[in-house]
Structure formats: structure tokens, C-alpha cells
Design a protein around this motif. Structure first.
Motif, PDB file in Angstrom:
ATOM      1  N   PRO A   1      78.086 -59.927 -45.463  1.00 61.03           N
ATOM      2  CA  PRO A   1      78.205 -60.846 -46.557  1.00 61.03           C
ATOM      3  C   PRO A   1      76.475 -61.262 -46.911  1.00 61.03           C
ATOM      4  O   PRO A   1      76.518 -61.964 -47.884  1.00 61.03           O
ATOM      5  N   VAL A   2      75.580 -60.883 -46.108  1.00 60.13           N
ATOM      6  CA  VAL A   2      74.346 -61.179 -46.373  1.00 60.13           C
ATOM      7  C   VAL A   2      73.576 -60.310 -47.609  1.00 60.13           C
ATOM      8  O   VAL A   2      72.499 -60.544 -47.944  1.00 60.13           O
ATOM      9  N   SER A   3      74.170 -58.873 -47.811  1.00 56.03           N
ATOM     10  CA  SER A   3      73.576 -58.053 -48.583  1.00 56.03           C
ATOM     11  C   SER A   3      73.566 -58.286 -50.121  1.00 56.03           C
ATOM     12  O   SER A   3      74.207 -59.457 -50.497  1.00 56.03           O
ATOM     13  N   TRP A   4      72.887 -57.824 -50.897  1.00 49.24           N
ATOM     14  CA  TRP A   4      72.916 -57.847 -52.305  1.00 49.24           C
ATOM     15  C   TRP A   4      73.395 -56.487 -53.032  1.00 49.24           C
ATOM     16  O   TRP A   4      73.305 -55.405 -52.486  1.00 49.24           O
ATOM     17  N   SER A   5      73.729 -56.730 -54.349  1.00 54.91           N
ATOM     18  CA  SER A   5      74.210 -55.505 -55.153  1.00 54.91           C
ATOM     19  C   SER A   5      73.018 -55.286 -55.831  1.00 54.91           C
ATOM     20  O   SER A   5      72.177 -55.848 -56.208  1.00 54.91           O
ATOM     21  N   ILE A   6      73.035 -53.875 -56.423  1.00 57.36           N
ATOM     22  CA  ILE A   6      72.081 -53.547 -57.626  1.00 57.36           C
ATOM     23  C   ILE A   6      72.109 -54.630 -58.841  1.00 57.36           C
ATOM     24  O   ILE A   6      70.985 -55.040 -59.159  1.00 57.36           O
ATOM     25  N   GLN A   7      73.247 -54.821 -59.242  1.00 54.89           N
ATOM     26  CA  GLN A   7      73.491 -56.094 -60.432  1.00 54.89           C
ATOM     27  C   GLN A   7      72.911 -57.342 -60.011  1.00 54.89           C
ATOM     28  O   GLN A   7      72.159 -57.961 -60.573  1.00 54.89           O
ATOM     29  N   ASP A   8      73.003 -57.677 -58.721  1.00 52.70           N
ATOM     30  CA  ASP A   8      72.343 -58.829 -58.284  1.00 52.70           C
ATOM     31  C   ASP A   8      70.784 -58.881 -58.430  1.00 52.70           C
ATOM     32  O   ASP A   8      70.136 -59.707 -59.242  1.00 52.70           O
ATOM     33  N   ARG A   9      70.525 -57.725 -58.140  1.00 52.46           N
ATOM     34  CA  ARG A   9      68.930 -57.691 -58.077  1.00 52.46           C
ATOM     35  C   ARG A   9      68.483 -57.527 -59.396  1.00 52.46           C
ATOM     36  O   ARG A   9      67.432 -58.154 -59.878  1.00 52.46           O
ATOM     37  N   TRP A  10      69.266 -57.001 -60.422  1.00 53.46           N
ATOM     38  CA  TRP A  10      68.800 -56.745 -61.755  1.00 53.46           C
ATOM     39  C   TRP A  10      68.781 -58.254 -62.407  1.00 53.46           C
ATOM     40  O   TRP A  10      67.958 -58.478 -62.887  1.00 53.46           O
ATOM     41  N   GLN A  11      69.932 -58.907 -61.998  1.00 52.20           N
ATOM     42  CA  GLN A  11      69.997 -60.378 -62.608  1.00 52.20           C
ATOM     43  C   GLN A  11      68.907 -61.201 -61.911  1.00 52.20           C
ATOM     44  O   GLN A  11      68.185 -61.862 -63.056  1.00 52.20           O
ATOM     45  N   ALA A  12      68.550 -61.017 -60.853  1.00 53.93           N
ATOM     46  CA  ALA A  12      67.417 -61.990 -60.396  1.00 53.93           C
ATOM     47  C   ALA A  12      66.118 -61.322 -61.113  1.00 53.93           C
ATOM     48  O   ALA A  12      65.317 -62.434 -61.600  1.00 53.93           O
ATOM     49  N   GLN A  13      65.805 -60.092 -61.471  1.00 50.76           N
ATOM     50  CA  GLN A  13      64.690 -59.843 -62.074  1.00 50.76           C
ATOM     51  C   GLN A  13      64.632 -60.240 -63.445  1.00 50.76           C
ATOM     52  O   GLN A  13      63.641 -60.583 -63.935  1.00 50.76           O
ATOM     53  N   LYS A  14      66.019 -60.267 -64.156  1.00 51.36           N
ATOM     54  CA  LYS A  14      65.823 -60.633 -65.490  1.00 51.36           C
ATOM     55  C   LYS A  14      65.530 -62.121 -65.716  1.00 51.36           C
ATOM     56  O   LYS A  14      64.766 -62.358 -66.546  1.00 51.36           O
ATOM     57  N   VAL A  15      65.886 -63.016 -64.852  1.00 47.94           N
ATOM     58  CA  VAL A  15      65.702 -64.410 -64.968  1.00 47.94           C
ATOM     59  C   VAL A  15      64.081 -64.338 -64.775  1.00 47.94           C
ATOM     60  O   VAL A  15      63.451 -65.066 -65.571  1.00 47.94           O
ATOM     61  N   ALA A  16      63.605 -63.768 -63.605  1.00 47.15           N
ATOM     62  CA  ALA A  16      62.189 -63.673 -63.340  1.00 47.15           C
ATOM     63  C   ALA A  16      61.501 -63.503 -64.698  1.00 47.15           C
ATOM     64  O   ALA A  16      60.466 -63.994 -64.937  1.00 47.15           O
ATOM     65  N   GLU A  17      61.666 -62.211 -65.060  1.00 47.21           N
ATOM     66  CA  GLU A  17      60.747 -61.460 -66.209  1.00 47.21           C
ATOM     67  C   GLU A  17      61.029 -62.478 -67.421  1.00 47.21           C
ATOM     68  O   GLU A  17      59.911 -62.680 -68.420  1.00 47.21           O
ATOM     69  N   THR A  18      62.200 -62.807 -67.652  1.00 48.09           N
ATOM     70  CA  THR A  18      62.382 -63.560 -68.855  1.00 48.09           C
ATOM     71  C   THR A  18      61.521 -64.865 -69.037  1.00 48.09           C
ATOM     72  O   THR A  18      60.870 -65.429 -69.924  1.00 48.09           O
ATOM     73  N   LYS A  19      61.548 -65.511 -67.703  1.00 40.46           N
ATOM     74  CA  LYS A  19      60.783 -66.756 -67.460  1.00 40.46           C
ATOM     75  C   LYS A  19      59.136 -66.550 -67.565  1.00 40.46           C
ATOM     76  O   LYS A  19      58.378 -66.997 -68.230  1.00 40.46           O
ATOM     77  N   LYS A  20      58.761 -65.050 -67.091  1.00 39.79           N
ATOM     78  CA  LYS A  20      57.524 -64.705 -67.294  1.00 39.79           C
ATOM     79  C   LYS A  20      57.139 -64.705 -68.721  1.00 39.79           C
ATOM     80  O   LYS A  20      55.980 -65.135 -69.171  1.00 39.79           O
ATOM     81  N   ILE A  21      58.007 -64.310 -69.628  1.00 43.69           N
ATOM     82  CA  ILE A  21      57.567 -64.118 -70.946  1.00 43.69           C
ATOM     83  C   ILE A  21      57.868 -65.101 -71.757  1.00 43.69           C
ATOM     84  O   ILE A  21      56.780 -65.404 -72.591  1.00 43.69           O
ATOM     85  N   PHE A  22      58.886 -65.881 -71.698  1.00 44.19           N
ATOM     86  CA  PHE A  22      59.324 -66.799 -72.518  1.00 44.19           C
ATOM     87  C   PHE A  22      59.121 -68.304 -71.739  1.00 44.19           C
ATOM     88  O   PHE A  22      59.241 -69.443 -72.439  1.00 44.19           O
ATOM     89  N   GLY A  23      58.482 -68.325 -70.662  1.00 44.45           N
ATOM     90  CA  GLY A  23      58.536 -69.368 -69.814  1.00 44.45           C
ATOM     91  C   GLY A  23      57.744 -70.803 -70.616  1.00 44.45           C
ATOM     92  O   GLY A  23      58.026 -71.654 -70.723  1.00 44.45           O
ATOM     93  N   LYS A  24      56.629 -70.385 -71.000  1.00 42.82           N
ATOM     94  CA  LYS A  24      55.676 -71.009 -71.641  1.00 42.82           C
ATOM     95  C   LYS A  24      56.149 -71.558 -73.123  1.00 42.82           C
ATOM     96  O   LYS A  24      55.992 -72.752 -73.297  1.00 42.82           O
TER      97      LYS A  24
END
Lengths: 816, 218
Positions: free
Chosen positions: B72-95
Motif C-alpha cells: 500500500p505504500v508505493s505510488w503510481s506513475i500517474q500519482d507522481r505526475w499529479q504531484a509534479q503538476k501541482v508543484a510545477e504549476t505552483k512554481k509558475i503561477f504561484g506568485k
């Protein structure tokens, strides 16, 4: 080597030293070397043709704007002729080098070695001959149909259904029967490891070919919908699988074509020709057993590693990766056995180019089978997939392993087959060196190109934007590597031409009549007692199970299998089938593997037609339609592709290479005008584009009646077309949509009278790609032209009524 | 190594010394009594390192599968993509947060140099295939001159990007680009006006007065 051509005479003295006294009567027989000569010549001729086609397409990529260069106008036909386009020639190149060059090499080697390993002539000279001519006819038909755009659109399985049927007959019916019957009628009690590998190849290639090519022939669809089959019916088919399942089947096939057409048969050839040429015993019989069975059992699972990060279910992708990693050592077993067989014979290697060819071949085999497992690791694959890294990898296998093993074998065989010393040892050595240099010059730039492009695709700047937003930048960065590759390929091809000269001159010096040595060996009798079961080597005080295990690992049971060809074949079949079914059954039966999406609708009839144009032009050779859930990728192309989006794609078009950008979400982001202009000549819009021009699509016409049968064929395969299959409906809708697009086109920029041109169908298809998931569930793909279609239908019916009524009048008038 | 020190036991090849070695020259393994067309085989064991790596690869496979597909502790490729999407979107549009689709926001963004760098990337990736990297136009209109075809006022630039124009000659981007992205692109297009492209397409449409106050600043 000096007395090499009389080797057969020497071998005659080799009696079977361990046949018990109750062996059968002494029989006299001779070997059929004429068939080996034929296959060997065919190998070299097709090899040169296949490599030449490869060189042409390599130059097309390196020199894309040649037609626009001043003074180069006479060469523009190379770029603008439909049947010389990259998309059509690339399948010809791959098919020619795999099935014609490597195929004929395999057959030459198998026919030579099997007879000697079995102490028996091939079972039927007639079947040998049918096999040879049948195979060449298949190659010729491939060379004609592929440039004409007749293709199934699945990599390495492009050939259309009548040719596929012919392949099945020639491979299993002619070659398979002949080979297996020779095993049955052999005079050597046990089968040598080379034969095990041949058996595995025969069995598995048959299964792969049949199951990947299960399709609905157009002609059958025509018959089933009440029409007589047309010419078109015999050159078109659609696979029964769609989307994820088709992708799975295709790469189960594609990967194992590499395994069982380019690896196992060549391992078999290595096991025969290497010890013969080195005159050294094979390093380890045990290793042969262990690596044969582990290779055969594990290879078959590895296919899904071609589909990492796609919408294939994750568990299947993982299995593909893990079995590839586990395959490393089984693959290397062959390399170890090859290289260590040369222990004590290295001084010969320095003198004999034949052995040099073999050493390089085995070294490249070792490198490629290390690289394969490495590339199958998901994170490595995320960089390498869709890039030229794959091209580098396959060429190190094909040029190094297959090519050099075939050439080494050829040079060893030439003096024996033509019964005269090789014309020029120097030229053979020159072939070795120019080939080796060419190969290195080919693969190293391609590695560089692949890694460069992979890194550029995923490079971000500080702001979090893609560093190379413009795809063509990532193409132009690797064009210099394309030049080096073309140069390397030229050298390799030059080596093959040296080989052809040497072969021709050796053939010219052949004796007036070939000597056919007569051999004798006792027939096998059913009375044979295997050596006694060995005793356990463990000391006392061990458990019975321990003793049993020790007896088992001594492998005596395998020695029993080796004298039972039918059982051996069935066991190989079992190993391959078990592994395949284990992956296939869940992929096909568990619904959750491919979640459906309500807003994804079947293509309109015109789009379907356009899709067939896309397939015929071989667009999938350069464009993928599969966006992976990788940030750099979704940033560039949009939302990642879902399995449910390609459920109506017979065949799937995910592609494997991005010489051009991904097209999975190409729909709706450019105007029709842009696409038509781009097809006419991509450099009108993108100055540095390396895409060929598709002028002919602006001239050739859509056959709307034909569209109707295409829709019906899809409906037969389970695509829900509803009312669309009714007489006349699909063609009316196709015509309406084409008129709609043609009208838009005029408004957008000026191309006129395009409503019946193929480019309109292709544009319709491109404009549909990837748009469904952003639509509401109940959207109507026909909305824009439904009224127009209804009018066309009404007009046609009206005309039909008029015609019908006027006929009635005339008839009634006549009756009066 | 081809000495005659090994006495030939079973080999029929009296004329070739190499074939006679009844024992492997290095490992001293026995020659098996197999023989096929003259080919013999040594009874060498499979190498130890071969076994070790093979076993290690099998162990790796079992552990990998167990971790990624059974635990139960692992992650999927889609999970990782989702996390990166959140982080990258914040990076660009956060301000800048969620941008409103109106003229003041467009004008404000057109003066935000870092955001205009971001917009330039989006322009090259999505718009340049028709409008050229420098906005000079290819089969899409020239965006650098003072002539406008489907635009009367600044906000129309945003509307055209969003809904498209001229019967699909300009495709709608509402399904493909977020509102933030479309606002930024409108600001970028506004800034393109008055620049000098390498190969400008002929002007189309009507001449519009300058958009807002920032034009004079150039």
C-alpha cells in the motif's frame, strides 16, 4: 581453413561413437548443399537491397530540404514521389533486413547445419525448394506492396493479409514440416543445442505471426456485407484487436520477433558455426541447457517494456521490465558459451577473419543484451523511448550480432559450398574492418542523437517552462548525427558489397560439377537405452529430497529429452504459451485494465478513411500518438493519453518513434488550411522541417463508396456505428463532412475544390485526434454536417425515386 | 596451447591438435562423450557469477513487484505526475494566483517581465507554427503590425485565443490552455505589436489605435 572445403570428406570418418551395438543398418546419404547456396546468395542480395533502402531513408532525414536547394531540382523526385517517402520506405527497410537478409541467413545456416547435425538429408527436396522460392516471392511482394502504401500499420507486421497467409504456409507448412521431419528421420541419436534453438524459433515465430496478424480482411468484410470483393479487398485488413490490446499484442510480437527471429536462430547458428570454425569444443553443455530454457521461457514476457508509461496497465508494464532484467543472464549465457569456446583459440582469431566476424558478433550480442534490460527499466526508458537511442540499440544488434554472424558464416561456407578456396582473403579482411568501422560510426552518433533529443525534450528553464518549446529545434540538433549515421551506414554497405564481389568471384572459380560426398551412418532404431540415472554425489546423512535434487541438477533427464524431437518441440511450445497466456488473459479479460470514457466516440466515416490514409503513408513511423504521464510531455503535448481513448483504434497507432512530434492531441489546434499546406510541403510553414511532402494527397481522390465498407468492417469488429452501417448513410456523411471541411478551407485561406481529395480525409482524421476527452459525454461528432448529410441522402433518395418511377413508366409504356 | 600433452582419448580428429584436448585447457573440465558433426562439448559448470547475478535479478524482480503492485505504500506513475503538476504549476503561477480575464490584468501582465518569459515559451510551443516565433505570421496573421482582423479592443485578443475566429482558421484554445495561460498569451501578443519580425506577413484587417498606456513606454 586450408583444407576446409574437404571438411565433409573428413567428417565422413566421424561415426556415432556411442550408438549401442543394436544400431540399425548402415545407410548411405548425401547432403543438399544446393539449397544452402541459394539461400546464401539470396541473403546477400537482399541484404544489400535492404541496406541500400536504409541508406536512402537515412539521407532523406539528413537532407530534408534538398529539393529546395538550388540546382538539386533533379533529385526532388526522391522527396516528392509517394512511393519513395520515408513513411513507406522505412517499413521496406526493416522488413527487408529482418525477413530477407536475416531470414535467408537463418535458412542457409539451418539447412547446412541441420543436415549435418542430424546425419540426414533434408526430408524433402521439394519442400526445401518450395520454401526457398516461396520465401523469395514473399519478399518480392513485400518490396512491391510496401512502397505502394499497402500496409497493416503495425511495425514489422506491415505485410497485408494475403502475404501473411503465404508466410504462414511457407514458414510452417514448407520450412517447419521439412525441418521437423528431418529431425524425426535423423541418424544422430541426440539433438545438439543448435537444433534446440532452431526448434524454439520455428515454434514461437509461428505463434507470434498468427496471433498478431489476426485481422478482418477487407475482402471478407465486403463479402459479409453482400458485395463482391474488389481489388482493394485483397490489400487491406484491420486487426481484430484495438487500442491497448492491439498495442499489447503488437509488442508481444515485435519484441519476440527480435527474440525468436533475430536471437534464438542466430544463437543456434553460433553454436554450430563457431565451434566448427574455431575447431574447439563448446565451453559448457550445462550452460547451454540452463540458458536455453531460461531464455525461451523469459523472453516471451518482456514485450510490454516497449509500452512503458503508456496506457497499458501498470502491472503488465512492470512484468515486461522485470522479465527483461531477469533475461540479462539467460541472454549472456550464449555470449559466455561463445566467447569461452574461443579460449585456447585466440591465436586463430588473430589470423582468421571468419572468427573475427564471430567475435565482434558475439561482443555486440553481449552489449545489446545488456543494453536491452537496461532500456527496459522504466526510468531509463522514460528518456530513451521515442528517441534514436532505440535506433542505435537495434542497429548494434542488427549490424553487429545478426550482420556479422551472417557474414562470418557466409565466409566459412563459401569455400565449402563452392568447393574452391575463397577468392580473396584480403577482401574478406577488408570487409571485416570497413564493416566494423561503419558499425561504430553508425551506432555512436545514434546514441548521441538519442540522448541529446531525449534530454532536450525534457529540459526546463528556470521559470519552469520547456527550454525547447519548438519541436523542430530538437530535430535540427540531431541532423549532424544523421549525417554521421549515413556515412557509417555507407561503410557497412560497402563491406557487404565487398562480400558480394568475393562471393561472385568464388562462385566463378567453382568446379564444373560439384562433388557430392556420400556419407554413411547407421539408422536409428527404437531400441535405445539411456545411460543409467546418475547417483547422488552427496554424502550420507542428507535427506532423500537432497539426493533427488542433486540427481536432477546433473541433467540426465535433459539428455533423454534431447533424443525426443517431438516432445522437445511440445515442451518449448508449452514454455512459450504459458508465459504468453499469463500476460494475455488478464489484458483481454479484466475490464478495469482499459477504463472506457463516455465521451470517446467512433471516428466519423471520413475520419476513418483519413485514418487509413495515415496508416498507408506510414505516418506512425515518425509520429507517436501516445502522450506519457511525464511532466515535460504533458507540458508539450497536453493531457496524457488514456487507454479508453483508443478503444476504436484498429490498429492502434501509438507509434514508437518521434522523428516528428506526438500527434495524440493534434486535433483542433491548427486550421485545416495549415494542415493542407503542411501536407503539400511542410517547409512552407516550418522552414527546418524534415517531413516529406505529400503533394499526391492533394491530387488523389477519396472513394466515398469505399468508405461505406470501411465503416461496416469496423462495425463487424465491434465499433458501435449504429445507423451508419445502413446502405448509403456512411458515404453521405463522409461526403458531407468533406464538403464542410472544403468550405472551411476556402474561407481560411484559399485551397479550392478539395472536397473529394484524400488530404481532406486525412485532415479530418488529424483534427479529431485527442479532442474527445474534453467534450461532454453526449456530444455529436456529426453535428456540424448532419444537415448537409441529410440533404445529400434526401437528394440521392429523390433521384433514386425518380429513376425508379421513370423506369416503371417506360416499362408500363412498353407493355402497352 | 595446441600441444600434444593431452593424449587423445575419444576424439576422431587426429589431424587437429585443438580438437584433441580431452580436458578444458583452463578449467580442466572433462570433454563430454557428445559429438555432433565433429563438435564436442566440455562439462564445465555454469559460472558462479552467472548464478549470482541471475539470482539477484530474480530477487530484485520479486521485491520490485511486491513493492509497487502489492504494497500500500508505493505510488503510481500517474500519482507522481499529479504531484509534479501541482508543484510545477505552483512554481509558475504561484506568485500571480488565478488571473482575471480582463484588460487591466492583461496590461498588468504585459509589464511583468518574468511572466512574459513564461508566455514566450507558451507562444513558441502553441502559436508559432502559424504565427512564427517572432509573431510575424506564416499562414496565421502578423501579430506585430497595427492591423487587426478579429480584434476591436484589447480584450478581444483574449477572446480570439479562447474561442477562435474565422471559421477555425484561428482554433479555439479554451479546452487546451488554462485561463491563466490564455491571459498571459494575450498580454504577450499585445507586446508583440510594434516589434520587427524577420519576415512579416502582409497586414490584414483594420488599423487599431494603440492598446492602453504601456505602448507609449516602448
Amino acid at each position: 581453413m586450408s583444407t576446409a572445403f574437404s571438411a565433409d570428406a573428413r567428417n565422413e570418418r566421424v561415426g556415432s561413437s556411442h550408438e549401442p551395438a543394436n544400431s540399425g543398418p548402415l545407410e548411405r546419404f548425401s547432403y543438399d548443399d544446393a539449397i544452402v547456396r541459394k539461400f546464401l546468395v539470396a541473403m546477400l542480395v537482399w541484404g544489400i537491397v535492404g541496406m541500400l533502402v536504409g541508406l536512402i531513408i537515412a539521407l532523406q532525414l539528413a537532407l530534408p530540404y534538398l529539393p529546395e536547394v538550388k540546382g538539386a531540382k533533379p533529385l526532388s523526385f526522391l522527396y516528392e514521389t509517394s512511393w519513395l517517402n520515408f513513411g513507406r520506405l522505412r517499413p521496406l527497410h526493416t522488413n527487408a533486413v529482418i525477413f530477407a537478409f536475416a531470414g535467408n541467413a537463418i535458412f542457409a545456416g539451418i539447412y547446412y547445419s541441420t543436415q549435418r547435425l542430424c546425419k540426414a538429408r533434408m526430408w524433402s527436396d521439394k519442400l526445401s525448394s518450395l520454401h526457398f522460392w516461396g520465401w523469395q516471392a514473399i519478399i518480392v511482394s513485400a518490396a512491391i506492396t510496401l512502397p505502394l502504401g499497402i500496409t497493416q500499420g503495425k511495425e514489422y507486421a506491415e505485410l497485408e493479409w494475403p502475404i501473411d497467409l503465404a508466410i504462414a504456409v511457407v514458414w510452417l507448412g514448407f520450412f517447419g514440416t521439412n525441418f521437423l521431419m528431418t529431425l524425426v528421420k535423423r541418424r544422430e541419436r541426440h539433438m545438439y543445442v543448435a537444433l534446440w534453438f532452431y526448434i524454439a524459433s520455428l515454434v514461437t515465430v509461428t505463434i507470434l505471426h498468427v496471433f498478431n496478424n489476426l485481422s478482418l480482411p477487407y475482402a471478407l468484410a465486403q463479402v459479409l456485407s453482400g458485395n463482391t470483393p474488389t481489388k482493394e479487398g485483397f490489400v487491406k485488413s484491420w486487426p481484430v484487436y484495438a487500442g491497448v490490446q492491439d498495442a499489447f499484442m503488437q509488442w508481444w510480437y515485435g519484441h519476440n520477433a527480435v527474440a525468436f527471429f533475430l536471437t534464438t536462430p542466430f544463437l543456434g547458428l553460433m553454436y554450430y558455426f563457431l565451434p566448427k570454425a574455431a575447431e574447439r569444443p563448446v565451453y559448457s553443455y550445462r550452460l547451454s541447457i540452463v540458458h536455453f530454457w531460461s531464455l525461451v521461457f523469459m523472453y516471451i514476457w518482456a514485450g510490454p517494456h516497449h509500452l512503458h508509461y503508456t496506457s497499458l496497465p501498470a502491472w503488465a508494464s512492470t512484468l515486461g521490465m522485470l522479465f527483461s532484467v531477469m533475461l540479462w543472464m539467460p541472454s549472456w549465457g550464449g555470449m559466455i558459451n561463445g566467447l569461452l569456446t574461443l579460449r585456447g583459440a585466440w591465436q586463430k582469431v588473430s589470423q582468421d577473419p571468419v572468427l573475427k566476424f564471430f567475435v565482434i558478433a558475439i561482443t555486440f550480442y553481449g552489449m545489446a543484451t545488456f543494453e536491452g534490460p537496461m532500456l527496459s527499466i522504466k526510468s531509463v526508458n522514460s528518456l530513451s523511448h521515442y528517441t534514436d537511442w532505440t535506433i542505435a540499440h537495434v542497429h548494434s544488434g542488427a549490424l553487429g550480432w545478426n550482420g556479422f554472424l551472417a557474414f562470418g558464416m557466409m565466409y566459412w561456407l563459401l569455400p565449402r559450398l563452392f568447393q574452391t578456396p575463397l577468392w580473396s582473403k584480403k577482401l574478406m579482411a577488408a570487409h571485416f574492418w570497413i564493416g566494423t568501422i561503419g558499425m561504430v560510426m553508425y551506432v555512436i552518433p545514434m546514441y548521441a542523437a538519442g540522448i541529446t533529443q531525449g534530454l532536450m525534450w525534457r529540459a526546463f528553464d528556470e521559470s519552469g517552462s520547456l527550454q525547447y518549446n519548438d519541436f523542430v529545434q530538437t530535430v535540427n540538433a540531431i541532423v549532424p548525427f544523421y549525417w554521421l549515421r549515413a556515412l557509417g551506414g555507407t561503410l557497412y554497405l560497402a563491406g557487404a558489397v565487398f562480400g558480394a564481389v568475393n562471393m561472385f568471384m568464388t562462385w566463378k572459380a567453382r568446379p564444373a560439377a560439384y562433388e557430392v560426398p556420400v556419407h554413411s551412418a547407421p539408422a536409428l532404431t527404437p531400441f535405445y537405452s539411456d545411460p543409467p540415472r546418475p547417483a547422488s554425489r552427496l554424502g550420507e546423512g542428507n535427506l532423500a529430497i537432497g539426493h533427488d535434487a542433486d540427481v536432477f541438477v546433473q541433467g540426465w533427464w535433459h539428455r533423454v529429452w534431447e533424443r525426443k524431437p517431438i516432445k522437445f518441440t511440445l515442451l518449448t511450445l508449452l514454455a512459450v504459451l504459458l508465459a504468453s497466456l499469463f500476460e494475455m488473459i488478464p489484458t483481454f479479460l479484466i475490464k478495469s485494465n482499459v477504463p472506457t470514457i463516455a465521451s470517446v466516440k467512433p471516428y466519423t466515416p471520413l475520419e476513418l478513411h483519413g485514418r487509413d490514409v495515415y496508416i498507408a503513408e506510414g505516418c506512425y513511423n515518425c509520429h507517436s500518438q501516445m502522450i506519457r504521464p511525464i511532466w515535460a510531455e504533458t507540458k508539450r503535448y497536453g493531457e496524457y493519453s488514456k487507454g479508453g481513448e483508443s478503444v476504436y483504434d484498429h490498429p492502434f497507432q501509438w507509434g514508437s518513434r518521434r522523428i516528428g512530434p506526438d500527434l495524440a492531441r493534434e486535433g483542433g489546434i491548427k486550421s485545416h488550411d495549415w494542415h493542407v499546406r503542411h501536407f503539400e510541403n511542410p517547409r512552407q510553414l516550418i522552414a527546418q522541417s524534415i517531413m516529406p511532402s505529400y503533394k499526391h494527397l492533394l491530387e488523389s481522390k477519396i472513394d466515398f463508396k469505399d468508405t461505406e465498407t470501411r465503416v461496416r468492417a469496423m462495425a463487424m469488429l465491434g465499433v458501435p456505428y449504429g445507423e451508419m452501417v445502413k446502405e448509403g448513410v456512411a458515404s453521405a456523411y463522409a461526403q458531407a463532412q468533406a464538403e464542410q471541411i472544403a468550405a472551411d478551407l476556402v474561407q481560411q485561406g484559399g485551397y479550392e475544390d478539395m472536397q473529394d481529395k484524400k488530404v481532406i480525409a486525412l485532415t479530418a482524421y488529424i483534427q479529431r485526434l485527442g479532442i474527445d476527452i474534453s467534450k461532454p459525454d453526449d456530444w455529436d461528432p456529426y453535428e456540424k454536417f448532419r444537415d448537409r448529410a441529410t440533404k445529400i441522402l434526401a437528394a440521392r433518395n429523390g433521384e433514386a425515386d425518380k429513376v425508379a418511377s421513370s423506369t416503371t413508366k417506360v416499362n408500363s409504356g412498353g407493355a402497352k | 596451447m595446441s600441444t600434444n600433452s593431452h593424449t587423445p582419448q575419444r576424439s576422431p580428429h587426429a589431424d587437429n591438435a585443438d580438437w584433441q584436448s580431452a580436458k578444458d585447457p583452463v578449467t580442466n573440465a572433462d570433454l563430454l562423450d557428445h559429438e555432433y558433426d565433429g563438435i564436442r562439448e566440455y562439462d564445465n559448470p555454469t559460472p558462479g557469477w552467472w548464478h549470482a547475478i541471475f539470482l539477484a535479478s530474480v530477487m530484485f524482480a520479486i521485491l520490485y513487484f511486491a513493492f509497487f503492485h502489492l504494497s500500500p505504500v508505493s505510488w503510481s506513475i500517474q500519482d507522481r505526475w499529479q504531484a509534479q503538476k501541482v508543484a510545477e504549476t505552483k512554481k509558475i503561477f504561484g506568485k500571480i494566483g488565478d488571473l482575471a480575464a480582463d484588460e487591466p490584468t492583461i496590461i498588468k501582465m504585459s509589464n511583468d517581465a518574468p511572466m512574459m518569459e513564461v508566455a514566450k515559451g507558451m507562444f513558441v510551443g502553441n502559436c508559432a507554427s502559424c504565427h512564427a516565433n517572432d509573431g510575424g505570421g506564416i499562414n496565421g496573421v502578423n501579430l506585430t503590425d497595427d492591423h487587426y482582423k478579429n480584434v476591436k479592443k484589447l480584450i478581444d485578443v483574449y477572446t480570439v485565443i479562447t474561442d477562435g475566429a474565422n471559421n477555425g482558421a484561428m482554433p479555439p484554445w479554451n479546452a487546451r490552455l488554462s485561463q491563466n495561460e490564455r491571459v498571459l498569451l494575450a498580454a504577450y501578443v499585445m507586446n508583440l505589436r510594434g516589434t520587427k519580425p524577420a519576415a512579416p506577413r502582409a497586414p490584414e484587417g483594420e488599423v487599431l489605435p494603440p492598446f492602453g498606456p504601456q505602448v507609449s513606454k516602448k
